[in-house]
Design an enzyme around this catalytic site. Structure first.
Site, PDB file in Angstrom:
ATOM      1  N   ASP A 150       0.698   1.616   9.009  1.00 36.51           N
ATOM      2  CA  ASP A 150       0.271   0.793  10.149  1.00 36.51           C
ATOM      3  C   ASP A 150       1.299   0.745  11.288  1.00 36.51           C
ATOM      4  O   ASP A 150       0.948   0.412  12.413  1.00 36.51           O
ATOM      5  CB  ASP A 150      -0.006  -0.648   9.686  1.00 36.51           C
ATOM      6  CG  ASP A 150      -1.072  -0.738   8.614  1.00 36.51           C
ATOM      7  OD1 ASP A 150      -1.782   0.266   8.405  1.00 36.51           O
ATOM      8  OD2 ASP A 150      -1.198  -1.808   7.983  1.00 36.51           O
ATOM      9  N   GLY A 155       0.842  -1.197   0.000  1.00 37.46           N
ATOM     10  CA  GLY A 155       0.000   0.000   0.000  1.00 37.46           C
ATOM     11  C   GLY A 155       0.875   1.245   0.000  1.00 37.46           C
ATOM     12  O   GLY A 155       1.911   1.270   0.652  1.00 37.46           O
ATOM     13  N   GLY A 186      -5.042   0.248   9.836  1.00 39.40           N
ATOM     14  CA  GLY A 186      -4.011  -0.320  10.713  1.00 39.40           C
ATOM     15  C   GLY A 186      -3.908  -1.828  10.650  1.00 39.40           C
ATOM     16  O   GLY A 186      -3.081  -2.418  11.332  1.00 39.40           O
TER      17      GLY A 186
HETATM   18  N1  LIG Z   1       3.575 -12.888   4.701  1.00 44.10           N
HETATM   19  C1  LIG Z   1       3.880 -12.662   3.421  1.00 44.10           C
HETATM   20  N2  LIG Z   1       4.800 -13.410   2.783  1.00 44.10           N
HETATM   21  C2  LIG Z   1       5.109 -13.184   1.509  1.00 44.10           C
HETATM   22  N3  LIG Z   1       4.543 -12.215   0.773  1.00 44.10           N
HETATM   23  C3  LIG Z   1       3.612 -11.447   1.333  1.00 44.10           C
HETATM   24  C4  LIG Z   1       3.231 -11.624   2.686  1.00 44.10           C
HETATM   25  N4  LIG Z   1       2.284 -10.700   2.986  1.00 44.10           N
HETATM   26  C5  LIG Z   1       2.091  -9.991   1.852  1.00 44.10           C
HETATM   27  N5  LIG Z   1       2.877 -10.445   0.863  1.00 44.10           N
HETATM   28  C6  LIG Z   1       2.952  -9.920  -0.505  1.00 44.10           C
HETATM   29  O1  LIG Z   1       3.778  -8.759  -0.440  1.00 44.10           O
HETATM   30  C7  LIG Z   1       3.287  -7.726  -1.298  1.00 44.10           C
HETATM   31  C8  LIG Z   1       3.068  -6.484  -0.512  1.00 44.10           C
HETATM   32  O2  LIG Z   1       2.346  -6.797   0.685  1.00 44.10           O
HETATM   33  P1  LIG Z   1       1.422  -5.757   1.445  1.00 44.10           P
HETATM   34  O3  LIG Z   1       1.101  -6.310   2.782  1.00 44.10           O
HETATM   35  O4  LIG Z   1       0.304  -5.339   0.593  1.00 44.10           O
HETATM   36  O5  LIG Z   1       2.342  -4.509   1.567  1.00 44.10           O
HETATM   37  P2  LIG Z   1       3.533  -4.224   2.524  1.00 44.10           P
HETATM   38  O6  LIG Z   1       4.786  -4.476   1.778  1.00 44.10           O
HETATM   39  O7  LIG Z   1       3.322  -2.819   2.839  1.00 44.10           O
HETATM   40  O8  LIG Z   1       3.384  -5.105   3.726  1.00 44.10           O
HETATM   41  C9  LIG Z   1       2.035  -8.320  -1.919  1.00 44.10           C
HETATM   42  O9  LIG Z   1       2.405  -8.814  -3.190  1.00 44.10           O
HETATM   43  C10 LIG Z   1       1.627  -9.443  -1.029  1.00 44.10           C
HETATM   44  O10 LIG Z   1       0.970 -10.459  -1.749  1.00 44.10           O
HETATM   45  O1  LIG Z   2      -5.745  -0.209  -0.103  1.00 43.23           O
HETATM   46  P1  LIG Z   2      -6.191  -1.577   0.272  1.00 43.23           P
HETATM   47  O2  LIG Z   2      -5.714  -2.581  -0.676  1.00 43.23           O
HETATM   48  O3  LIG Z   2      -7.660  -1.611   0.508  1.00 43.23           O
HETATM   49  O4  LIG Z   2      -5.480  -1.962   1.647  1.00 43.23           O
HETATM   50  C1  LIG Z   2      -5.876  -1.465   2.872  1.00 43.23           C
HETATM   51  C2  LIG Z   2      -4.830  -1.837   3.892  1.00 43.23           C
HETATM   52  O5  LIG Z   2      -3.603  -1.201   3.585  1.00 43.23           O
HETATM   53  C3  LIG Z   2      -3.173  -0.402   4.684  1.00 43.23           C
HETATM   54  O6  LIG Z   2      -3.671   0.907   4.466  1.00 43.23           O
HETATM   55  C4  LIG Z   2      -1.672  -0.329   4.747  1.00 43.23           C
HETATM   56  O7  LIG Z   2      -1.079  -1.601   4.757  1.00 43.23           O
HETATM   57  P2  LIG Z   2       0.354  -1.890   4.136  1.00 43.23           P
HETATM   58  O8  LIG Z   2       1.213  -0.718   4.498  1.00 43.23           O
HETATM   59  O9  LIG Z   2       0.812  -3.172   4.779  1.00 43.23           O
HETATM   60  O10 LIG Z   2       0.205  -2.007   2.658  1.00 43.23           O
HETATM   61  C5  LIG Z   2      -3.856  -1.029   5.898  1.00 43.23           C
HETATM   62  O11 LIG Z   2      -3.994  -0.131   6.967  1.00 43.23           O
HETATM   63  C6  LIG Z   2      -5.198  -1.430   5.288  1.00 43.23           C
HETATM   64  O12 LIG Z   2      -5.755  -2.527   5.956  1.00 43.23           O
END
Ligand SMILES: Nc1ncnc2c1ncn2[C@@H]1O[C@H](COP(=O)(O)OP(=O)(O)O)[C@@H](O)[C@H]1O
Ligand SMILES: O=P(O)(O)OC[C@H]1O[C@](O)(COP(=O)(O)O)[C@@H](O)[C@@H]1O
Ligand SMILES: [Mg+2]
Length: 367
Positions: A143, A16, A186
């Site tokens: 978050d 995100g 969050g």
């Molecule tokens: N536990 C995990 N292990 C591996 N890849 C993950 C995991 N959680 C999320 N991803 C992948 O990492 C990328 C970014 O994850 P996301 O949670 O959206 O953002 P962030 O990097 O901010 O945590 C997405 O492609 C998601 O599918």
């Molecule tokens: O924009 P999306 O895909 O609806 O995701 C919403 C989620 O992304 C966040 O805004 C930020 O999460 P990440 O920084 O892990 O991507 C969370 O607070 C929320 O649950």
């Protein structure tokens, strides 16, 4: 043994978006160019690495972006090379495209990649490191749920938006003698609700780490009413849940590693308060306003420090590391350690204690 001199570095933003991403890109690119490196901006996070989408970055590209929100590179929370969803005969099949990511890394002649993202991005970075890619991580997320750093950039900007929204809700709540419920982001961590609620003077703060009793919330808003304070502000994290309930989901996206899309708890809490106290209640979902717009000065500074330190790590050959804030210093930690633990709010955190001391209700008598 001295590390091989790096000549070309890639940079991507994953997950995100949040305020401060552009400040990091600038913080990496300017010193990299000054040190004679070339910089390749990989588009849309790991999706660009897999699908070969990138653009060279020059000084002009990173000029004037310190204060701009979003990311000039684009981002994605879907393009996980190890967990790539593909539609086959109308069904989603998960395939592994990490070899293509490695191939593009080699084809682009990259010596290292700076990956800016949260837990998901760091998980992928770690897996790619194990395949031989040189990666340096920079922790972002509104978050603030990464344990290895005292703070992620983006969080302060989100808290600023929540605080401003609470200030605005206060005046209308007070005029109409209403209970105002605000749902904030969050995921599974309550940092935005706690810090935003503290900054904006919420009366009730509900977070995932402290499951709540409905009665405690009703008592709090009714008591305030009896004391002549005829409005209340309830700040609820999207992941908050009652002791007898579960987190509320607004949808599922099976293309994501974590498919759960949270949302709906604000509306539910408002409905329950209205039904059980008779007080007029409204709710607001702050949503993506928390992730948009210009970073706060704090986030601009943190992002610039993170970016400039990240490129230094790459130049020194310190791969598999993530920059991290420890006290007032920018240090580095191993990415593998950074993904080991999520940072959640503890009941003993000073923010919780301070909130309690000024009368905030967390929806439980157990604190
Ligand atoms: N536990 C995990 N292990 C591996 N890849 C993950 C995991 N959680 C999320 N991803 C992948 O990492 C990328 C970014 O994850 P996301 O949670 O959206 O953002 P962030 O990097 O901010 O945590 C997405 O492609 C998601 O599918
Ligand atoms: O924009 P999306 O895909 O609806 O995701 C919403 C989620 O992304 C966040 O805004 C930020 O999460 P990440 O920084 O892990 O991507 C969370 O607070 C929320 O649950
Ligand atoms: Mg994440």
């Amino acid at each position: 043994m001295p590390s091989k001199k790096i000549k070309r570095v890639g940079i991507l933003t994953g997950g995100g978006d949040c305020p401060g991403l552009n400040a990091v890109i600038r913080g990496v690119t300017k010193p990299a160019l000054d040190n004679g490196l070339t910089v390749l901006g990989i588009l849309d996070g790991f999706e660009g690495l897999v699908e070969g989408k990138a653009m060279e970055l020059y000084n002009k590209d990173v000029s004037g972006i310190l204060a701009t929100g979003g990311t000039i590179l684009g981002s994605s929370n879907k393009g996980d090379p190890f967990h790539w969803p593909e539609e086959v005969d109308g069904k989603i099949k998960i395939i592994n495209r990490s070899k293509e990511a490695m191939r593009n890394y080699d084809a682009w002649n990259l010596d290292a990649i700076i990956a800016i993202g949260g837990d998901g991005t760091m998980h992928i970075s770690h897996q790619l490191s194990q395949m031989g890619m040189n990666v340096v991580g920079v922790p972002k997320t509104i978050d603030n749920d990464l344990d290895a750093t005292d703070l992620t950039f983006g969080h302060d900007s989100a808290v600023y938006v929540v605080a401003e929204a609470l200030d605005r809700l206060h005046t209308t709540a007070s005029s109409h003698h209403r209970v105002m419920v605000i749902e904030v982001m969050g995921r599974y961590a309550g940092w935005i609700a706690l810090n935003g609620g503290l900054a904006g003077g919420a009366d009730v703060i509900l977070i995932p780490e402290i499951p709540f009793d409905w009665e405690a919330i009703y008592d709090k808003v009714l008591m305030r009413n009896m004391m002549g304070k005829r409005f209340s502000i309830v700040c609820v994290a999207e992941g908050a849940k009652s002791k007898d309930g579960t987190m509320i989901m607004k949808g599922k996206d099976i293309k994501r590693t974590d498919p759960i899309q949270l949302g709906g708890i604000g509306e539910y809490v408002a409905k329950k308060i209205s039904e059980n106290t008779g007080l007029e209640t409204r709710y607001t979902v702050l949503g993506h306003l928390q992730r948009g717009g210009s970073p706060t000065p704090f986030d601009r500074i943190l992002s610039t420090k993170f970016g400039t330190q990240a490129i230094q790590l790459a130049i020194k050959g310190q791969f598999g590391k993530m920059v991290a804030l420890k006290g007032n210093e920018i240090k580095s930690v191993r990415i593998v350690d950074a993904i080991a633990k999520q940072k959640l709010v503890k009941k003993t955190d000073q923010g919780v204690l301070a909130a309690k001391a000024v009368g905030v209700c967390f929806g439980t008598k157990d604190l």
